[in-house]
Design a protein around this motif. Structure first.
Motif, PDB file in Angstrom:
ATOM      1  N   ARG A  61       0.773  -1.129   0.049  1.00 16.43           N
ATOM      2  CA  ARG A  61      -0.027  -0.008  -0.125  1.00 16.43           C
ATOM      3  C   ARG A  61       1.002   1.389  -0.192  1.00 16.43           C
ATOM      4  NH1 ARG A  61      -4.192  -2.757   3.770  1.00 16.43           N
ATOM      5  NH2 ARG A  61      -5.841  -2.824   2.771  1.00 16.43           N
ATOM      6  N   GLN A  62       1.983   1.046   0.865  1.00 15.80           N
ATOM      7  CA  GLN A  62       2.838   2.414   0.806  1.00 15.80           C
ATOM      8  C   GLN A  62       3.474   2.603  -0.493  1.00 15.80           C
ATOM      9  OE1 GLN A  62       5.467   1.406   4.082  1.00 15.80           O
ATOM     10  NE2 GLN A  62       4.003   1.568   5.533  1.00 15.80           N
ATOM     11  N   ARG A  63       3.599   1.550  -1.346  1.00 16.65           N
ATOM     12  CA  ARG A  63       4.404   1.590  -2.622  1.00 16.65           C
ATOM     13  C   ARG A  63       3.545   2.154  -3.617  1.00 16.65           C
ATOM     14  NH1 ARG A  63       8.767  -1.587  -3.556  1.00 16.65           N
ATOM     15  NH2 ARG A  63       9.989  -1.372  -5.621  1.00 16.65           N
ATOM     16  N   VAL A  64       1.981   1.879  -3.543  1.00 21.05           N
ATOM     17  CA  VAL A  64       1.166   2.408  -4.370  1.00 21.05           C
ATOM     18  C   VAL A  64       1.124   3.838  -4.047  1.00 21.05           C
ATOM     19  CG1 VAL A  64      -1.436   2.510  -4.728  1.00 21.05           C
ATOM     20  CG2 VAL A  64      -0.123   0.327  -4.443  1.00 21.05           C
ATOM     21  N   GLU A  65       1.053   4.152  -2.632  1.00 23.13           N
ATOM     22  CA  GLU A  65       0.891   5.691  -2.699  1.00 23.13           C
ATOM     23  C   GLU A  65       2.316   6.436  -2.950  1.00 23.13           C
ATOM     24  OE1 GLU A  65       0.047   8.466   1.487  1.00 23.13           O
ATOM     25  OE2 GLU A  65       0.380   6.170   1.604  1.00 23.13           O
ATOM     26  N   ALA A  66       3.533   5.854  -3.077  1.00 20.21           N
ATOM     27  CA  ALA A  66       4.560   6.557  -3.303  1.00 20.21           C
ATOM     28  C   ALA A  66       4.665   6.893  -4.516  1.00 20.21           C
ATOM     29  CB  ALA A  66       5.778   5.790  -2.709  1.00 20.21           C
ATOM     30  N   GLN A  67       3.897   5.842  -5.367  1.00 15.29           N
ATOM     31  CA  GLN A  67       3.809   6.040  -6.766  1.00 15.29           C
ATOM     32  C   GLN A  67       2.940   6.878  -7.419  1.00 15.29           C
ATOM     33  OE1 GLN A  67       5.979   4.950  -9.449  1.00 15.29           O
ATOM     34  NE2 GLN A  67       7.264   3.436  -8.412  1.00 15.29           N
ATOM     35  N   GLY A  68       2.139   7.429  -6.627  1.00 18.41           N
ATOM     36  CA  GLY A  68       0.915   8.203  -6.791  1.00 18.41           C
ATOM     37  C   GLY A  68      -0.195   7.673  -7.589  1.00 18.41           C
ATOM     38  N   LEU A  69      -0.361   6.547  -7.115  1.00 16.35           N
ATOM     39  CA  LEU A  69      -1.530   5.589  -7.851  1.00 16.35           C
ATOM     40  C   LEU A  69      -2.675   5.233  -6.752  1.00 16.35           C
ATOM     41  CD1 LEU A  69       0.960   2.774  -9.486  1.00 16.35           C
ATOM     42  CD2 LEU A  69      -0.037   4.902 -10.423  1.00 16.35           C
ATOM     43  N   SER A  70      -2.772   5.963  -5.845  1.00 16.47           N
ATOM     44  CA  SER A  70      -3.935   5.784  -4.993  1.00 16.47           C
ATOM     45  C   SER A  70      -5.177   5.864  -5.661  1.00 16.47           C
ATOM     46  CB  SER A  70      -3.954   6.847  -3.766  1.00 16.47           C
ATOM     47  OG  SER A  70      -2.836   6.450  -3.015  1.00 16.47           O
ATOM     48  N   GLY A  71      -5.303   6.605  -6.616  1.00 16.49           N
ATOM     49  CA  GLY A  71      -6.543   6.986  -7.364  1.00 16.49           C
ATOM     50  C   GLY A  71      -6.649   5.958  -8.626  1.00 16.49           C
ATOM     51  N   GLN A  72      -5.864   5.052  -8.828  1.00 15.73           N
ATOM     52  CA  GLN A  72      -5.795   4.201  -9.869  1.00 15.73           C
ATOM     53  C   GLN A  72      -5.975   2.856  -9.287  1.00 15.73           C
ATOM     54  OE1 GLN A  72      -3.750   7.091 -10.620  1.00 15.73           O
ATOM     55  NE2 GLN A  72      -5.382   7.574 -11.993  1.00 15.73           N
ATOM     56  N   VAL A  73      -5.621   2.402  -7.956  1.00 12.81           N
ATOM     57  CA  VAL A  73      -5.688   1.027  -7.726  1.00 12.81           C
ATOM     58  C   VAL A  73      -6.805   0.822  -6.752  1.00 12.81           C
ATOM     59  CG1 VAL A  73      -4.099  -0.492  -6.251  1.00 12.81           C
ATOM     60  CG2 VAL A  73      -3.064   0.863  -8.029  1.00 12.81           C
ATOM     61  N   ASP A  74      -7.414  -0.530  -6.886  1.00 10.52           N
ATOM     62  CA  ASP A  74      -8.339  -0.885  -6.002  1.00 10.52           C
ATOM     63  C   ASP A  74      -8.121  -2.112  -5.382  1.00 10.52           C
ATOM     64  OD1 ASP A  74     -10.460   0.956  -6.946  1.00 10.52           O
ATOM     65  OD2 ASP A  74     -10.438   0.027  -8.889  1.00 10.52           O
ATOM     66  N   TRP A  75      -8.447  -2.425  -4.366  1.00 15.10           N
ATOM     67  CA  TRP A  75      -8.197  -3.662  -3.494  1.00 15.10           C
ATOM     68  C   TRP A  75      -9.357  -4.560  -3.281  1.00 15.10           C
ATOM     69  CZ3 TRP A  75      -2.901  -3.481  -2.218  1.00 15.10           C
ATOM     70  CH2 TRP A  75      -2.160  -2.443  -2.510  1.00 15.10           C
ATOM     71  N   GLU A  76      -8.981  -5.878  -3.512  1.00 18.37           N
ATOM     72  CA  GLU A  76     -10.301  -6.887  -3.239  1.00 18.37           C
ATOM     73  C   GLU A  76      -9.462  -8.048  -2.453  1.00 18.37           C
ATOM     74  OE1 GLU A  76     -13.417  -7.414  -5.723  1.00 18.37           O
ATOM     75  OE2 GLU A  76     -13.197  -5.734  -6.836  1.00 18.37           O
ATOM     76  N   PHE A  77      -9.826  -8.447  -1.382  1.00 18.84           N
ATOM     77  CA  PHE A  77      -9.039  -9.306  -0.656  1.00 18.84           C
ATOM     78  C   PHE A  77      -9.924 -10.564  -0.305  1.00 18.84           C
ATOM     79  CE2 PHE A  77      -6.909  -5.449   1.282  1.00 18.84           C
ATOM     80  CZ  PHE A  77      -6.210  -5.432   0.303  1.00 18.84           C
ATOM     81  N   ASP A  78      -9.503 -11.906  -0.207  1.00 23.02           N
ATOM     82  CA  ASP A  78     -10.056 -12.958   0.210  1.00 23.02           C
ATOM     83  C   ASP A  78     -11.422 -13.279  -0.523  1.00 23.02           C
ATOM     84  OD1 ASP A  78      -8.017 -13.315   2.159  1.00 23.02           O
ATOM     85  OD2 ASP A  78      -8.931 -11.998   3.467  1.00 23.02           O
ATOM     86  N   ILE A  79     -11.335 -13.472  -1.571  1.00 24.12           N
ATOM     87  CA  ILE A  79     -12.458 -13.384  -2.576  1.00 24.12           C
ATOM     88  C   ILE A  79     -13.098 -14.906  -2.349  1.00 24.12           C
ATOM     89  CG2 ILE A  79     -13.305 -13.180  -4.964  1.00 24.12           C
ATOM     90  CD1 ILE A  79     -11.741 -10.962  -3.858  1.00 24.12           C
ATOM     91  N   ASP A  80     -14.359 -15.060  -2.313  1.00 21.78           N
ATOM     92  CA  ASP A  80     -14.916 -16.386  -2.256  1.00 21.78           C
ATOM     93  C   ASP A  80     -14.870 -16.968  -3.631  1.00 21.78           C
ATOM     94  OD1 ASP A  80     -17.737 -18.067  -2.699  1.00 21.78           O
ATOM     95  OD2 ASP A  80     -17.330 -18.069  -0.514  1.00 21.78           O
ATOM     96  N   GLU A  81     -14.651 -18.300  -3.706  1.00 25.99           N
ATOM     97  CA  GLU A  81     -14.649 -19.126  -4.876  1.00 25.99           C
ATOM     98  C   GLU A  81     -15.694 -18.888  -5.964  1.00 25.99           C
ATOM     99  OE1 GLU A  81     -14.518 -23.588  -6.805  1.00 25.99           O
ATOM    100  OE2 GLU A  81     -14.544 -22.984  -4.625  1.00 25.99           O
ATOM    101  N   HIS A  82     -16.825 -18.583  -5.411  1.00 26.88           N
ATOM    102  CA  HIS A  82     -17.895 -18.526  -6.316  1.00 26.88           C
ATOM    103  C   HIS A  82     -18.109 -16.782  -6.960  1.00 26.88           C
ATOM    104  CE1 HIS A  82     -19.807 -22.246  -5.002  1.00 26.88           C
ATOM    105  NE2 HIS A  82     -19.802 -21.481  -3.763  1.00 26.88           N
ATOM    106  N   ASP A  83     -17.178 -15.978  -6.483  1.00 24.70           N
ATOM    107  CA  ASP A  83     -17.089 -14.542  -6.780  1.00 24.70           C
ATOM    108  C   ASP A  83     -15.803 -14.351  -7.649  1.00 24.70           C
ATOM    109  OD1 ASP A  83     -19.430 -14.015  -5.357  1.00 24.70           O
ATOM    110  OD2 ASP A  83     -18.007 -13.533  -3.526  1.00 24.70           O
ATOM    111  N   ILE A  84     -15.020 -15.412  -7.957  1.00 23.69           N
ATOM    112  CA  ILE A  84     -13.609 -15.193  -8.732  1.00 23.69           C
ATOM    113  C   ILE A  84     -14.009 -15.004 -10.017  1.00 23.69           C
ATOM    114  CG2 ILE A  84     -11.681 -16.373  -9.501  1.00 23.69           C
ATOM    115  CD1 ILE A  84     -11.638 -17.966  -6.830  1.00 23.69           C
ATOM    116  N   ALA A  85     -15.032 -15.706 -10.862  1.00 25.79           N
ATOM    117  CA  ALA A  85     -15.320 -15.470 -12.153  1.00 25.79           C
ATOM    118  C   ALA A  85     -15.638 -14.380 -12.461  1.00 25.79           C
ATOM    119  CB  ALA A  85     -16.385 -16.542 -12.870  1.00 25.79           C
ATOM    120  N   GLY A  86     -16.778 -13.711 -11.642  1.00 32.98           N
ATOM    121  CA  GLY A  86     -16.905 -12.167 -11.935  1.00 32.98           C
ATOM    122  C   GLY A  86     -16.068 -11.235 -11.728  1.00 32.98           C
TER     123      GLY A  86
END
Length: 417
Positions: free
Chosen positions: A253-278
């Motif tokens: 996260r700190q690297r994303v901020e240092a590169q000035g990418l906070s507005g271009q990067v989204d985060w999604e964690f621990d995805i349920d198997e049924h949601d992977i395809a979508g």
């Protein structure tokens, strides 16, 4: 046919555990009864543990024992070795997920004792692993000769495995990673390129390179900021996301901020198997910027593939990958492009080229969809059944499994696997 599967399984958070679930369903649907004797058992940490565990069970009613080997795990490897010592044993087979080696981590009891000792510095442990590697390789080759068959997921992996283990190439079968047959979904609007990193999030996946490449691209072409977004998604279990240096996720996260990418990067964690395809189909491309481990490079070249890449194929999406593992082979079907691992400039150029020529996205998606149809899990299950039928001990048995004239029960003479 009755088969005992030796493998990690969920809730363990590993790519091999995820693969094994789909594999078991596919092989079972192809007419094979699949037992999972290690599920719910205490971990097997030594050859002595494995020999005791094998001796407590009756293996006479099992036709094939198949293991999923990889991730530096010892338990399944030790059990296969113990089974190979039996005078009358089932056919023995394994899918090797990390060729050109089978287990990679030392199997000597002395090294494992030192590795777990809190007073041994990490650097010393790594040096010891390299020093005892000739013994590890000798044990791997010994087991490879004793197995009735080996499976790799790619031609690259199969060739490297046979060469390093010194077994005939014909002994190693190639059966690609299966795909679940997902409903096709149209690509998102190409006015804005949506990139996805998907997989377990920890050091070694090269995610830093992807962040740096996107940062470099937007510095070179600031006007592209509104035309590209990156999602970083995947598993963040504490045992893989934290290391000696603290939270890898926080550093990312700190690297994303240092590169000035906070507005271009989204985060999604621990995805349920049924949601992977979508998740994947909401994006245009998957980016897998893996790097080879320097420590492992002293012992061999890891030429496995990726469950995440198989999901991209299943979802009908192309990929930009490094040339680590066997990725170059996996995207050689017109479904993507690879670049030299660790070369951030080359990754920057690859992303920039897609921005300039978005038609590539359509071409890669079309090729990925065609490849997915060839690799459906139903076909994979049938391929494994055909493969098992060629294994020597199985050839002497009845076509439907078991020794002719014997009941399927495995209770007499020991525990059921």
């Amino acid at each position: 046919m009755r088969l005992a599967l030796l493998s990690p399984l969920p809730p363990e958070q590993t790519g091999i555990a995820d693969y094994a679930v789909q594999w078991r369903r596919a092989v079972n649907a192809a007419g094979v009864e699949v037992l999972t004797p290690l599920q719910g058992q205490r971990p097997i940490l030594s050859m002595e543990d494995a020999q005791r565990w094998v001796a407590e069970r009756d293996w006479s009613k099992v036709d094939v024992v198949h293991a999923e080997l990889g991730g530096g795990r010892h338990g399944e490897f030790f059990v296969l070795r113990a089974l190979a010592m039996l005078p009358n044993r089932p056919a023995l087979s394994a899918t090797v997920h990390d060729p050109e080696r089978i287990v990679w981590r030392p199997v000597s009891a002395l090294w494992r004792a030192l590795d777990s000792a809190p007073w041994v510095p990490g650097l010393v442990s790594k040096i010891l692993a390299v020093l005892v590697d000739p013994h590890t390789l000798w044990v791997e080759r010994s087991l490879a000769r004793q197995l009735d068959g080996l499976v790799a997921l790619t031609q690259t992996g199969a060739q490297r495995l046979a060469r390093r283990m010194k077994v005939p190439q014909a002994k190693v079968r190639v059966i690609p990673h299966g795909t679940p047959g997902l409903p096709a979904q149209p690509l998102p609007d190409l006015s804005s390129l949506r990139l996805l990193y998907f997989g377990f999030i920890y050091s070694g996946k090269g995610i830093e390179d992807l962040v740096d490449a996107l940062g470099a691209l937007l510095k070179q072409e600031p006007e592209s900021a509104s035309r590209v977004r990156l999602t970083i998604a995947g598993g963040t279990a504490p045992d893989i996301a934290f290391g000696a240096g603290g939270s890898y996720l926080d550093s990312l996260r700190q690297r994303v901020e240092a590169q000035g990418l906070s507005g271009q990067v989204d985060w999604e964690f621990d995805i349920d198997e049924h949601d992977i395809a979508g998740l994947i189909q909401r994006h245009h491309l998957m980016v897998l910027p893996y790097r080879e481990s320097r420590k492992l490079s002293l012992m061999g070249q890891m030429r496995g593939t990726s469950g995440a890449l198989s999901w991209a194929i299943a979802a009908g999406r192309g990929a930009i990958t490094s040339d680590a593992r066997a990725f170059a082979e996996e995207i050689s079907h017109g479904n993507g492009v690879s670049y030299p691992q660790g070369q951030v400039g080359a990754l920057t150029e690859a992303i920039g080229a897609v921005l300039k020529e978005p038609e590539k996205v359509r071409q890669w998606a079309k090729a990925a969809t065609a490849l997915s149809e060839q690799r459906l899990w139903s076909r994979t299950g049938q391929a494994f059944v055909h493969y098992f039928e060629t294994l020597n001990p199985w050839a002497a048995r009845s076509p439907r499994g078991g020794v002719p004239g014997q009941a399927a029960s495995m209770v007499s003479g020991g525990k059921r696997p």
